[in-house]
Design an enzyme around this catalytic site. Structure first.
Site, PDB file in Angstrom:
ATOM      1  CB  SER A   1      -0.962  -0.031   1.191  1.00 25.59           C
ATOM      2  OG  SER A   1      -1.976   0.945   1.052  1.00 25.59           O
TER       3      SER A   1
ATOM      4  CD  GLU B   1      -5.558  -4.048  -3.563  1.00 28.88           C
ATOM      5  OE1 GLU B   1      -5.571  -3.765  -2.350  1.00 28.88           O
ATOM      6  OE2 GLU B   1      -4.546  -4.466  -4.157  1.00 28.88           O
TER       7      GLU B   1
ATOM      8  CG  HIS C   1      -5.700  -2.527   0.760  1.00 27.75           C
ATOM      9  ND1 HIS C   1      -4.860  -2.413  -0.314  1.00 27.75           N
ATOM     10  CD2 HIS C   1      -5.220  -1.674   1.707  1.00 27.75           C
ATOM     11  CE1 HIS C   1      -3.915  -1.526  -0.035  1.00 27.75           C
ATOM     12  NE2 HIS C   1      -4.098  -1.071   1.192  1.00 27.75           N
TER      13      HIS C   1
END
Length: 529
Positions: free
Chosen positions: A213, A335, A434
């Site tokens: 990320s 995600e 995610h």
């Protein structure tokens, strides 16, 4: 066993460290890599640490960068940062099979957290498994996040470093007042690795920088820094949010001024006098100020400047010396479910709202058709499902594909993956969200017991997939190629095949796995132009 807590010491140029052996791996925690950014050094580029006398205890983690904290955590990760917090947070941690002269490959992990949370001191990011299973030396680091790392005060340029003229030339930032203090921290950590890692059995000329990320975006940003790009040879980019617009300092000024209003001060000098809890409280106001319906919340952002971040991080790996860095890049299939699937407000979204949001990306003309195209790929999709797929594509999947396409087109090495295994947690609403790949990459499910995200995953599937991914990451860090005996053959991403490894309960390479998203978004400009 006596070995479990056996002490051991390492001599560094800055001073002597006492770590310990834990489960057969030597661990050194809370090692300073830069001077404490406190007092007048708040919102200044990271400075070299002055060192210490005697033997410094390195058996406990250092404080994390100040950040928002809710007791009990959140319903997805169960929390992504925990006390103690302190301005004096620039420390790192090292795991090594042995502090000898073996010159092992080095893996530097940069945590994510939306630029506002996280820490290299979290047990979920322990380097123990990589050190033990891969014969690697692993470094995790704490760096400034939130207001302490991502505020920019460009009007103070040229005054901050006047007292530091005696510093070595390669230890001083080009500009006295860079916009990205977080990046100066990470650069200081890489310098520390260059200068010290051989004392821990590592090879400073065989370094992989990995992150997830915001940490993946950091790794790419470092690849574009003229000094940093000389300090590592490979990057692993897990779910980099390359779809973000990276503002210039001028574009970012409104956000900084809004933060000052929330903090009740006029300038950085007044802000430096506030205790850090007040800084974090003011960040809550900026969250509300910058939130937009249908967009991932990012109150703080990297900033393009003339000192640290010269172009969009996704472009750094396409041009100049960084184009020769080996790249492994990937994303999870859903995600955006991380931030939107459990929000009752978004569950009530209407088709009209989502079509309007699509229009902001594609234009009003094709918006309804794009909605229908998304809905066809997910039978029974609610408007929020279409919205989440859109956000996943424009923020993560499509810009990652654009990076892979561009590198493949120029003959540069790149491996791509998609993580597809859904979590049963929250009745399956999170899907392959995610962060879900993290426990598989680190192969450390025992450190994730607090996280609702992993609840209900079949242990046998978890073990098998973790072995596949963990070993692939080790292989890439060691050789620049993720293939290993327990994985189907994984070819690089090429323009004619677009091979993408699909990590799931059945793991297989698939040609053009994300072709639908690539074609759908191909009618608009590259998102990181």
């Amino acid at each position: 066993m006596q070995e479990e807590e056996a002490p051991l010491e390492v001599q560094l140029p800055a001073g002597r460290l006492r770590g310990r052996i834990r489960r057969g791996v030597a661990v050194f925690k809370g090692v300073p890599y830069a001077a404490p950014p406190v007092g007048d050094l708040r919102w200044r580029a990271a400075r070299p640490h002055p060192g210490w006398s005697g033997t410094r205890d390195a058996t406990a983690y250092g404080p994390s960068s100040p950040q928002m904290f809710v007791e009990g955590g959140d319903p997805v990760l169960g929390g992504h940062g925990r006390p103690p917090f302190d301005d004096d947070c620039l420390t790192l941690n090292v795991w090594t099979p042995a502090p000898d002269a073996a010159r092992r490959p080095v893996l530097v992990w940069i945590h994510g957290g939306g630029f506002v949370s996280g820490s290299g001191s979290l047990p979920i990011y322990s380097g123990e498994t990589f050190a033990r299973d891969g014969d690697l030396v692993v470094v995790t680091l704490n760096y400034r996040v939130g207001p302490l790392g991502y505020l920019s005060f460009a009007d103070e340029a040229d005054e901050a470093d006047e007292a530091d003229e005696a510093d070595e030339a390669d230890e001083v930032e080009v500009d006295a007042q860079p916009a990205n203090f977080w990046l100066t921290d990470q650069l200081a950590a890489l310098r520390w690795v260059r200068d010290n890692i051989d004392r821990f059995g590592g090879d400073p000329d065989r370094v992989t920088v990995a992150g997830q990320s915001g940490g993946a975006l950091s790794a790419a940003a470092l690849a574009g820094h003229p000094e940093a790009q000389q300090l590592f040879q490979r990057v692993i980019l897990q779910s980099p949010p390359f779809g973000l617009h990276i503002p210039t300092a001028v574009e970012y000024r409104e956000r900084v001024e809004a933060y000052l209003r929330f903090a009740g001060v006029k300038d950085a000098d007044e802000l430096r006098r506030l205790p850090w809890p007040q800084l974090i409280e003011a960040a809550g106001g900026l969250f509300a100020h910058t939130t937009r319906w249908g967009y991932w919340p990012t109150p703080f952002l990297p900033v393009r400047d003339d000192a640290t971040l010269f172009r969009h991080p996704a472009r750094t790996l396409l041009e100049g010396p960084a184009a020769d860095i080996d790249v492994l890049v990937g994303w999870t299939r859903e995600e955006a479910n991380f931030g939107f699937a459990l929000d009752p407000g978004y569950a009530q979204a209407t088709r009209e709202q989502v079509v309007d949001r699509i229009a902001e990306t594609f234009g009003a003309g094709p918006a309804a058709e794009v909605y229908d195209e998304y809905a066809r790929t997910r039978p029974g999709a609610r408007p929020v499902d279409v919205l989440m797929d859109l956000i996943t594509d424009e923020l993560f999947r499509v810009p990652c594909l654009e990076l892979a396409e561009a590198r493949a087109g120029s003959g540069r090495p790149v491996w791509a993956y998609q993580f597809d295994l859904p979590t049963p947690a929250h009745e399956g609403r999170l899907a392959a969200a995610h962060c879900l790949e993290l426990p598989f990459v680190f192969d450390n499910f025992d450190s994730w017991a607090h996280a609702p995200l992993v609840e209900g995953i079949d242990p046998a599937v978890g073990r098998g997939l973790a072995q596949s991914m963990h070993r692939a990451w080790i292989a890439f860090a060691r050789t620049g190629d993720p293939n290993h005996a327990g994985l189907p053959a994984w070819d690089p991403y090429r323009a004619d095949t677009r091979t993408t490894m699909r990590f799931d309960s059945v793991t297989l390479p698939v040609d053009d796995l994300a072709g639908h998203a690539r074609r759908l978004h191909g009618q608009r400009p590259a998102v990181f132009e």
